[in-house]
Design a protein around this motif. Structure first.
Motif, mmCIF file in Angstrom:
data_model
loop_
_atom_site.group_PDB
_atom_site.id
_atom_site.type_symbol
_atom_site.label_atom_id
_atom_site.label_comp_id
_atom_site.label_asym_id
_atom_site.label_seq_id
_atom_site.Cartn_x
_atom_site.Cartn_y
_atom_site.Cartn_z
ATOM 1 N N SER A 123 -4.011 11.434 -5.226
ATOM 2 C CA SER A 123 -4.395 11.230 -6.931
ATOM 3 C C SER A 123 -5.282 9.998 -7.189
ATOM 4 N N VAL A 124 -5.444 9.024 -6.194
ATOM 5 C CA VAL A 124 -6.277 7.730 -6.299
ATOM 6 C C VAL A 124 -7.277 7.793 -5.348
ATOM 7 N N ASN A 125 -8.200 7.376 -5.735
ATOM 8 C CA ASN A 125 -9.570 7.436 -4.855
ATOM 9 C C ASN A 125 -9.557 6.000 -4.119
ATOM 10 N N ASN B 33 -6.161 4.181 10.122
ATOM 11 C CA ASN B 33 -7.111 4.025 9.055
ATOM 12 C C ASN B 33 -6.169 4.506 7.882
ATOM 13 N N LEU B 34 -5.636 3.728 7.528
ATOM 14 C CA LEU B 34 -4.383 4.294 6.098
ATOM 15 C C LEU B 34 -5.086 4.541 4.956
ATOM 16 N N ASN B 35 -6.224 3.816 4.740
ATOM 17 C CA ASN B 35 -7.003 4.055 3.552
ATOM 18 C C ASN B 35 -7.995 4.883 3.582
ATOM 19 N N ASN C 234 3.311 3.954 -9.607
ATOM 20 C CA ASN C 234 4.019 5.184 -9.623
ATOM 21 C C ASN C 234 3.622 6.113 -8.591
ATOM 22 N N THR C 235 2.535 6.144 -7.931
ATOM 23 C CA THR C 235 1.839 7.221 -7.128
ATOM 24 C C THR C 235 1.339 6.267 -5.908
ATOM 25 N N GLU C 236 0.113 6.188 -6.121
ATOM 26 C CA GLU C 236 -0.837 5.469 -4.839
ATOM 27 C C GLU C 236 -1.599 4.381 -5.221
ATOM 28 N N PHE C 237 -1.501 3.207 -4.697
ATOM 29 C CA PHE C 237 -2.085 1.782 -4.877
ATOM 30 C C PHE C 237 -2.338 1.094 -3.635
ATOM 31 N N TRP C 238 -3.177 0.024 -3.783
ATOM 32 C CA TRP C 238 -3.606 -0.982 -2.981
ATOM 33 C C TRP C 238 -3.271 -2.475 -3.597
ATOM 34 N N GLN D 16 0.804 -1.181 -0.065
ATOM 35 C CA GLN D 16 -0.036 0.030 -0.114
ATOM 36 C C GLN D 16 0.933 1.223 0.068
ATOM 37 N N ARG D 17 0.337 2.377 -0.764
ATOM 38 C CA ARG D 17 1.096 3.510 -0.613
ATOM 39 C C ARG D 17 0.193 4.735 -0.917
ATOM 40 N N ARG D 18 0.386 5.870 0.027
ATOM 41 C CA ARG D 18 -0.531 6.908 -0.223
ATOM 42 C C ARG D 18 0.583 8.177 -0.437
ATOM 43 N N VAL D 19 0.423 8.967 -1.045
ATOM 44 C CA VAL D 19 1.504 10.005 -1.362
ATOM 45 C C VAL D 19 0.946 11.452 -1.794
#
Length: 337
Positions: free
Chosen positions: A175-177, A301-303, A193-197, A169-172
């Protein structure tokens, strides 16, 4: 209470024996794999002296079995006579036709891109198989195609905390819902390249194949902290990917395995369209604008919704910045012990 205790014990055992070592046959039988060039030394451990009389497969295999780093032998012809070479699996240069060496590998069931590591008692990647073979610089990230036992997973590998990790997981930047339903959280979404699960099914696959150490890295502006758990496990979909973590260390505070009110440990995963939290009157995924392991609230609550500073609705880790500060970055990563 009895149910929770027995579940925790069961999961702990799974963290310890997660590689299912007994499933990997490794009994001393050597199987002929083909012929290799005498010049192929990429996996060579050492050669036994050609002056030893009666060099044979039986003798060579016996010497290999004494060395825990050895998984294959090569019987080679040379001007000086027959040579026994001890090697690791797997050769990448098998050749056809006239040859100087015949190659025999110790039997195992690890798959074509792995070998049985006798020293660690696990299946080990040879190359480009999982993040343990990637070489990102310290602090660096490499996108990688994991090929684990025939399953291909696109992921990021990161070098941090003295290890190379698989990022899940990554949040930066928002840009991603991340306010999505069960099907997408199960299969994964976003942009490496940006945010994903990476997907609950993929996380489940990884933990059942030994990826049972979890590291969470958090940022707020220039501040950064981390939480690491020596045992991380999630159940299958039949138990709604219930989480268990233990063995906390770090600087962020324990936002998952803590034992105070609203902690997340041993909770099932919930999304806005699949309510599995412990409060019957509310869907906490809807309440906190995320998807996570909720009980009757949360300490992490990282998402959650990026940039939302309303109580509990943003990217939060209570013991770092409380419930009303949405963090500017988060990374969840796992690795083998």
């Amino acid at each position: 209470m009895k149910y929770i205790v027995s579940l925790t014990f069961l999961v702990f055992i799974k963290c310890v024996n997660i590689t299912n070592i007994e499933a990997y046959r490794q009994n001393g039988k050597f199987v002929y794999r083909g012929n290799i060039s005498y010049s192929d030394e990429s996996l060579l451990l050492y050669e036994l002296s050609p002056t030893i009389t009666e060099i044979s497969l039986r003798y060579c295999a016996s010497e290999c079995y004494k060395d825990l780093d050895c998984n294959a032998v090569e019987i080679c012809s040379s001007v000086a006579g027959t040579i026994c070479r001890l090697s690791k699996s797997i050769s990448t240069s098998l050749v056809n036709g006239p040859n100087t060496c015949t190659r025999h590998e110790m039997e195992h069931t690890c798959g074509s891109v792995s070998y049985y590591n006798r020293r660690r008692k696990i299946c080990q990647c040879v190359s480009e198989c999982d993040c343990s073979t990637a070489t990102p610089s310290v602090g660096g990230v490499l996108s990688y195609k994991l090929n684990l036992y025939g399953r291909v997973i696109l992921a990021n590998c990161m070098n941090t905390g003295g290890h190379v990790w698989t990022m899940i997981q990554r949040r930066v930047d928002g840009s991603v819902n991340f306010f999505r339903g069960w099907a997408e959280y199960k299969s994964g979404f976003g942009d490496l390249n940006t945010e994903f699960w990476i997907g609950l099914d993929n996380i489940r696959f990884l933990v059942t194949n030994g990826f049972t150490v979890l590291r969470v890295e958090l940022k707020y502006g220039a501040e950064s902290v981390y939480a690491e758990y020596s045992c991380f496990y999630i159940a299958g979909e039949d138990d709604n990917y219930r989480i268990h973590v233990s063995g906390y260390s770090g600087t962020a505070g324990d936002g998952i395995s803590c034992t105070t009110d609203h902690c997340n440990n041993d909770a099932q995963f919930s999304t806005f369209d699949n309510d599995n939290d412990s409060e019957g009157s509310a869907n906490h995924a809807q309440r906190w604008l995320g998807a996570w392991w909720y009980h009757d609230g949360h300490r992490s609550n990282l998402n959650g919704e990026y940039g939302n500073n309303n109580h509990g609705k943003g990217i939060s880790w209570f013991y770092f910045k409380g419930w009303s500060t949405s963090l500017t970055g988060s990374r969840m990563m796992i690795r083998r012990i």
